[in-house]
Motif scaffolding. Sequence first.
Motif, PDB file in Angstrom:
ATOM      1  N   GLY A 193      41.150  76.505  27.176  1.00 57.36           N
ATOM      2  CA  GLY A 193      41.970  75.983  26.083  1.00 57.36           C
ATOM      3  C   GLY A 193      42.863  74.838  26.504  1.00 57.36           C
ATOM      4  O   GLY A 193      43.446  74.150  25.665  1.00 57.36           O
ATOM      5  N   LEU A 194      42.985  74.610  27.841  1.00 61.47           N
ATOM      6  CA  LEU A 194      43.781  73.484  28.337  1.00 61.47           C
ATOM      7  C   LEU A 194      43.186  72.152  27.909  1.00 61.47           C
ATOM      8  O   LEU A 194      43.904  71.167  27.737  1.00 61.47           O
ATOM      9  N   TRP A 195      41.854  72.099  27.775  1.00 59.07           N
ATOM     10  CA  TRP A 195      41.196  70.867  27.336  1.00 59.07           C
ATOM     11  C   TRP A 195      41.739  70.405  25.985  1.00 59.07           C
ATOM     12  O   TRP A 195      41.822  69.221  25.699  1.00 59.07           O
ATOM     13  N   GLY A 196      42.124  71.380  25.171  1.00 58.82           N
ATOM     14  CA  GLY A 196      42.632  71.054  23.842  1.00 58.82           C
ATOM     15  C   GLY A 196      43.886  70.208  23.868  1.00 58.82           C
ATOM     16  O   GLY A 196      44.192  69.518  22.888  1.00 58.82           O
ATOM     17  N   ILE A 197      44.653  70.253  24.970  1.00 59.08           N
ATOM     18  CA  ILE A 197      45.860  69.433  25.068  1.00 59.08           C
ATOM     19  C   ILE A 197      45.525  67.959  24.886  1.00 59.08           C
ATOM     20  O   ILE A 197      46.280  67.208  24.271  1.00 59.08           O
ATOM     21  N   LEU A 198      44.379  67.547  25.396  1.00 57.66           N
ATOM     22  CA  LEU A 198      43.988  66.138  25.341  1.00 57.66           C
ATOM     23  C   LEU A 198      43.446  65.722  23.974  1.00 57.66           C
ATOM     24  O   LEU A 198      43.556  64.561  23.595  1.00 57.66           O
ATOM     25  N   VAL A 199      42.859  66.658  23.238  1.00 60.80           N
ATOM     26  CA  VAL A 199      42.164  66.263  22.004  1.00 60.80           C
ATOM     27  C   VAL A 199      42.774  66.837  20.729  1.00 60.80           C
ATOM     28  O   VAL A 199      42.494  66.329  19.636  1.00 60.80           O
ATOM     29  N   ALA A 200      43.618  67.862  20.848  1.00 59.37           N
ATOM     30  CA  ALA A 200      44.137  68.527  19.646  1.00 59.37           C
ATOM     31  C   ALA A 200      44.832  67.585  18.657  1.00 59.37           C
ATOM     32  O   ALA A 200      44.642  67.716  17.443  1.00 59.37           O
ATOM     33  N   PRO A 201      45.655  66.608  19.114  1.00 57.25           N
ATOM     34  CA  PRO A 201      46.311  65.719  18.137  1.00 57.25           C
ATOM     35  C   PRO A 201      45.348  64.841  17.347  1.00 57.25           C
ATOM     36  O   PRO A 201      45.744  64.246  16.336  1.00 57.25           O
ATOM     37  N   LEU A 202      44.108  64.747  17.792  1.00 58.91           N
ATOM     38  CA  LEU A 202      43.115  63.912  17.102  1.00 58.91           C
ATOM     39  C   LEU A 202      42.328  64.702  16.064  1.00 58.91           C
ATOM     40  O   LEU A 202      41.579  64.108  15.284  1.00 58.91           O
ATOM     41  N   LEU A 203      42.498  66.023  16.046  1.00 61.29           N
ATOM     42  CA  LEU A 203      41.695  66.888  15.181  1.00 61.29           C
ATOM     43  C   LEU A 203      42.529  67.447  14.035  1.00 61.29           C
ATOM     44  O   LEU A 203      43.712  67.730  14.205  1.00 61.29           O
TER      45      LEU A 203
END
Length: 224
Positions: free
Chosen positions: A58-68
Amino acid sequence: MTGHPQTPATRPEKRPRWMVGGATILTFIVLLWAIELWDGLTNHRLDRNGIRPLETDGLWGILVAPLLHANWDHLIANTVPALVLGFLMTLAGLSRFIFATAIVWILGGFGTWLIGNVGAHCPYVGVHCETNHIGASGLIFGWLAFLIVFGFFTRKAWEIVVGVVVLFIYGGVLLGMLPGTPGVSWQGHLCGAIAGVVAAYLLSAPERKARERKRSLSSSHPKT
């Protein structure tokens, strides 16, 4: 072959800060809309890549979550504040905007990863639910907090005025940092706002150090 210094007539014209900032924010918004369009065409598969608290992948989401975003309504709700607050952020300088955004993006996202499951429960009594945090609102809360406090760190009049105006117009939004609304990532809002204050403090260092030097010089040369 010798070069000739550029004269004012031949030197490339520098674009106004507001124009560069406006183009930067518009590009970011277009990117968000393009991603949501693709997400919708692929049955919202991208949304699974949000911040999943305390899960290693779920750490990967830190990089992409604001774009989704969960849907078009979610994106539309974030578009106007992102345009307004993002543009105001660029007026403090494009480099400061980039560094502040990076701090809010990473630090706020990591904070969400740490506490994102706090208070998250399924409709069934006593059952704990895992959460998946997406959306640009954490970034927006970071920009909002940055704008409110930055002027008080720099002691520049126009930045203080901007902070007061932003607080007056968007201050009510800060209630989104409190738990209570189902489906709303108050954890992301809170962590984004905290990261915004941290970014404002760190990036106001030149002005704070200049005040310290001025005070030191004044104390070492007392008036007689």
